[in-house]
Scaffold this active site. Structure first.
Site, mmCIF file in Angstrom:
data_model
loop_
_atom_site.group_PDB
_atom_site.id
_atom_site.type_symbol
_atom_site.label_atom_id
_atom_site.label_comp_id
_atom_site.label_asym_id
_atom_site.label_seq_id
_atom_site.Cartn_x
_atom_site.Cartn_y
_atom_site.Cartn_z
ATOM 1 N N HIS A 1 15.558 -5.852 32.527
ATOM 2 C CA HIS A 1 14.862 -4.971 31.585
ATOM 3 C C HIS A 1 15.902 -4.264 30.723
ATOM 4 C CE1 HIS A 1 15.807 -2.318 34.994
ATOM 5 N NE2 HIS A 1 15.835 -1.334 34.109
ATOM 6 N N SER B 1 17.492 -1.145 28.077
ATOM 7 C CA SER B 1 17.651 0.264 27.734
ATOM 8 C C SER B 1 19.085 0.450 27.243
ATOM 9 C CB SER B 1 17.352 1.156 28.955
ATOM 10 O OG SER B 1 17.357 2.522 28.556
ATOM 11 N N SER C 1 1.743 5.308 1.139
ATOM 12 C CA SER C 1 1.574 6.357 2.146
ATOM 13 C C SER C 1 2.736 7.335 1.981
ATOM 14 C CB SER C 1 1.522 5.754 3.559
ATOM 15 O OG SER C 1 2.706 5.020 3.844
ATOM 16 N N HIS D 1 0.854 -1.183 0.000
ATOM 17 C CA HIS D 1 0.000 0.000 0.000
ATOM 18 C C HIS D 1 0.891 1.235 0.000
ATOM 19 C CE1 HIS D 1 0.902 -0.527 4.288
ATOM 20 N NE2 HIS D 1 0.780 0.775 4.370
#
Length: 956
Positions: free
Chosen positions: A639, A641, A499, A497
């Site tokens: 976690h 970062s 855009s 598509h």
């Protein structure tokens, strides 16, 4: 290169920019026709030929009326009668209500309270995006004196910024009672058939129905016998009625960008037609009867499927442009091929027809369409197509990508930092490419190839195409091909598509899917950096990404001014889940340069954790368990970062790391300000990365001169800065890129941060030169810049970046001030164009001629003059370049004095001749004229937000 339309109709509107006769030394004299704010009637008397002047008020009376309207508006604001505000919308015999979001509501109020005055209106504009349009249409047949009616859409935009079509699908039957109507504009609507009532308008001369959904025209369309201008561009017409040949007065017919496959022979009966545009259709051939159009000057046939053209077209006596580009012509008649005004690029000329026995793969080779600069659309069928844009972008539509013919529109946009959000260490490599229609699903992937500049550190950065979904930007799977012996590369991607698309350089990204059994991820930039996921680290598979930014020891020492500071590469980890891992993840980082397990002082080693924006760096050394080998440090986290390993004697390392991280994102740049050697008023401003300054200056030195570049300053990617002209130098304050009198720039390290503008001075330059300057100041910084970095740019001293001198030389006598230099040459009175495309007067042409040089012949040919005319002009004015230029321009102007589109054609001719500087200046001043007039209308209460041009033409 051919002239193309910009999505709006070419018919004139009646905005009224005014020009002033030359005299003095203001910007009005040396630039090109800047407008004055004057009442419409006064403008008509001063600037229009007598035949265009219509029942205008006396200038003094009109001034009084304008003052009265202003008074009424002020009373309204103070709470007096609401009737005054409504009444102020009605000016003489015209109503411009499309500038109001509630224009139809205002019309209905007027019609109810002042019906006697409203029914006398001759010019009416309404927006078809208005929700009350259907109710309003019922009142329009009462306006028996109406001469011009505009019911256009395009006054509203969708969430992506695209113009929305209006809601108009039909007109009431009694609409045909408007016996005086000569001009009707129904563009940008949803008409699937032409309303039958239009055929009952006996006086109709101008009809515009472009940007609708028309499939056919009525069989009795030829009954509009007085029609002189008809535009149905960008519809879905598949055929034309035979009665179209009965439009004997038609002068301009625009049927471009439709689905026409065949033309009726009756088209050859349009004997008064001067311009015929059939580009962007599916024509395989054209009828021989076109050779009967003896008045035809311009014939546009580009972007069709033509396999042959009749040789008889060469006999058309007035033809000055024949555009056959981007067709399927393998041969062209010799009579046509020798014509100097024929354009044939993009055809398979000389190629042999494939034999029937040839392999199917060769017979199905896709057709290639090469578009010229200025074209903004093309058509793709189920057969597929290769398309090459003038800017170098390639498209590959495989067979079957679309089942029905699809019109693709495109445009190139400058990136706006508020919209194009770059991530940390991203580098923008291209402009934004918008492809429409948005959201249309292709049945097979379409390949887009976008040329761009190669990143400076290809082992650390990779090139990707990024697309905008309407909410956020995402990266596409990209294949990059680098050109040999060139700094450029091509980024290839496949999409289903259309855009918005752009090319960026990002840190090399390694990624993997982490299963419940665990896995290993390492960096391809530095294989010593590893992330180990143990079994049971997650229940559901999740995607993890890893990026590394190498930092050299020299950079650390230069920024910190401390030889004892050392750091590892920067590691950035991210995942597609917001849930922390079930078990700690092991990270291995190499020790900083020069540090090994043998000489390691553990008290000097720090593990830093940075937030996503890199604005805070926390020392987590005491929160993790560090393990060491001879070369590596290993620790565990749950976690992700930023992570950074530092080795230093400093105790507070977070502030130092923040400073270094910020500096790693800065670019060292210089500013240059140069003036054209042959036109000092034209100034080039550019912000150039430090390592590119010498090559840029070397490239410009033949055409420009100026001072040495400024001292080095530092800027972020995507940072805004301004240029202000000072000390007697000024610019057009109404430029769209002018903010508080300063030119606005956005710095992108790999794009040309350059603008070329005309400057002027309020100082009388007849007696002296003007020694001014241009200063550069900081503007807004990207949103992701640390707070303290932004704060440092708010002080009055830190706003200033650099200042460079600009000198405007003493003026020489102008042609019109020294008639002896052009003795024997007279200038005919002229007033070219219309309010939509802009007006040109005799004084304007003189100003344009001053900028033209030895390239006047090329400009003349692109304007449509024949070789014979050019040769005659050169011979009659031999040895006098000034007279040759003037004779060429005024010869063209006299030939096109009745052409409403002549100004836009002059702009196109300048672009085709390589004089973008003149074209840009004309366009800028015309836009300024429209804006000035809009402001004058707004002052008398006729406008609230932004004015659109009045397409009620003055040639009725």
């Amino acid at each position: 290169m051919q002239s193309t339309k910009q999505g709006y109709n070419r018919l004139p509107d009646t905005t009224l920019p005014c020009t002033k006769p030359s005299g003095g030394n203001s910007f009005i004299n040396r630039a090109i026709f800047p407008p004055l704010l004057v009442p419409a009637a006064l403008w008509c008397r001063q600037c229009l030929p007598a035949w265009q002047v219509r029942a205008c008020l006396d200038p003094v009376d009109e001034m009084q009326k304008m003052a009265e309207l202003l008074r009424l508006r002020d009373e309204c604001r103070e709470g007096t009668s609401g009737t005054a505000l409504v009444g102020s919308c009605l000016a003489d015999n015209r109503l411009n209500l499309d500038v109001y979001p509630d224009g139809c509501h205002r019309f209905l109020q007027l019609f109810k309270k002042q019906q006697g005055e409203v029914v006398q209106v001759e010019f009416l504009r309404l927006s078809s995006n208005d929700c009350l349009l259907d109710i309003t249409l019922g009142s329009l047949p009462h306006l028996k004196h109406l001469k011009s009616l505009v019911l256009k859409g395009g006054h509203a935009r969708d969430e992506f910024g695209s113009y929305q079509r209006g809601s108009l699908t039909n007109l009431p039957p009694d609409f045909g009672n408007l016996r005086c109507l000569t001009h009707l504009d129904l563009s940008f609507n949803r008409l699937s058939t032409l309303p039958s009532c239009i055929l009952h308008l006996p006086s109709l001369r101008v009809l515009l129905v472009s940007h609708n959904s028309l499939v056919t025209l009525p069989e009795d369309f030829g009954c509009l016998s007085k029609l002189t201008f008809f535009s149905a561009m960008k519809n879905q017409l598949k055929g034309l009625p035979q009665s179209i040949g009965e439009l004997s007065m038609l002068q301009d017919l625009d049927l471009s960008e439709n689905a026409l496959e065949l033309l009726p022979e009756e088209v050859g009966n349009l004997h008064n037609c001067t311009e015929l545009d059939l580009s962007g259709n599916r024509l395989l051939s054209i009828p021989d009867s076109l050779a009967n159009l003896k008045s035809l000057r311009r014939l546009h046939l580009h972007s069709n499927l033509l396999v042959t053209v009749p040789a008889s077209l060469a006999s058309l006596p007035n033809l000055s442009r024949l555009d056959l580009q981007n067709n399927c012509l393998r041969a062209i008649p010799a009579e046509i091929q020798t014509l100097p005004f024929v354009h044939v690029r993009g055809n398979p000329l000389g190629e042999t027809e494939p034999s029937p026995q040839a392999d199917k793969s060769s017979t199905r080779r896709l057709k290639e369409l090469i578009l010229a600069s200025g074209e903004g659309s093309f058509t793709v069928t189920s057969e597929g197509r290769r398309v090459v844009l003038a800017c170098g972008i390639h498209f590959y539509f495989p067979p079957g990508a679309t089942s029905d013919p699809l019109r693709i529109c495109f445009r190139s946009l400058m990136p706006d930092p508020q919209w194009v959000k770059l991530r940390h260490h991203d580098v923008l490599l291209s402009r934004v490419l918008e492809l429409q229609p948005h959201g249309v699903q292709f049945q097979q992937e379409v390949q887009i190839s976008m040329p761009c500049i190669s990143p400076q550190t290809p082992h650390q950065h990779e090139v990707v195409v990024r697309t905008f979904s309407g909410q956020s930007w995402s990266d596409l799977k990209t294949r990059v091909k680098r050109k040999r012996k060139s700094k450029k590369c091509v980024a290839h991607c496949c999409v289903l598509h259309f855009s918005w698309f752009l090319v960026v350089s990002r840190l090399v990204q390694n990624e993997c899917k982490v299963p419940a059994e665990g896995t290993l991820l390492f960096s391809s930039v530095d294989p010593n950096i590893k992330v180990i996921f143990p079994p049971g680290v997650t229940k559901e598979p999740r995607s993890v990404k890893l990026q590394v930014l190498p930092v050299s020891a020299e950079e650390i020492q230069e920024i910190t001014a401390n030889a004892g500071c050392k750091a590892s590469p920067l590691l950035y980890l991210s995942q597609d889940s917001t849930v922390d891992f079930l078990k700690p993840v092991r990270i291995q980082l190499p020790l900083p340069p020069g540090v090994t397990g043998l000489n390691l002082d553990r008290s000097r080693l720090h593990i830093l954790h940075g937030d996503l924006e890199g604005q805070t760096w926390n020392d987590i050394t005491s929160d993790v368990v560090l393990e060491f080998t001879h070369l590596y440090a290993v620790f565990e986290v749950t976690h992700f970062s930023w992570y950074w390993l530092w080795y230093t004697t400093k105790t507070y390392i977070g502030g130092i790391a923040k400073k270094v991280y910020e500096r790693l994102r800065l670019y060292q740049v210089n500013f240059i300000a140069l003036q054209r050697k042959n036109d000092p008023e034209q100034v080039l401003l550019q912000c150039v990365p430090k390592h590119k300054v010498d090559p840029v200056l070397k490239k410009l030195q033949n055409r420009y001169r100026g001072p040495e570049p400024s001292d080095m300053v530092e800027m972020f990617e995507g940072e805004q800065f301004f240029a202000a002209f000072e000390r007697g130098i000024s610019i057009d304050m109404d430029r769209p890129d002018c903010v508080d009198g300063r030119l606005s720039f956005i710095f992108y390290s790999h794009l040309k941060n350059m603008k070329e503008i005309y400057v002027t001075s309020p100082v009388d330059r007849k007696g002296q030169a003007v020694k001014g300057q241009v200063s550069f100041y900081r503007g807004a910084v990207p949103d992701s810049i640390p707070e303290d970095a932004s704060r440092r740019r708010k002080g009055p001293d830190s706003l200033w970046l650099a200042t460079l001198p600009i000198k405007l030389p003493q003026l020489k006598p102008r042609w019109d001030e020294n008639p002896c230099s052009l003795r024997g040459f007279s200038f005919p009175p002229l007033n070219l164009g219309n309010a939509e495309t802009g007006y040109l007067t005799q004084a304007n042409l003189l100003n344009i001629a001053r900028r033209v040089g030895a390239d006047w012949q090329s400009i003349g040919l692109n304007l449509g003059l024949t070789y014979q005319q050019i040769e005659r002009i050169g011979y009659n004015n031999r040895e006098d370049l000034n007279k040759q230029i003037l004779d060429m321009l005024f010869s063209w102007a006299q030939q096109n004095s009745e052409d409403p589109d002549c100004v836009s054609k002059l702009i196109t001719a300048m672009k085709e001749s390589g004089r973008q500087d003149i074209a840009d200046e004309i366009e800028a001043i015309i836009e300024l004229g429209r804006k000035k007039y809009s402001e004058s209308i707004r002052r008398v209460g006729l406008e609230q937000e932004s004015s659109t041009e009045d397409s009620a033409i003055a040639m009725m």
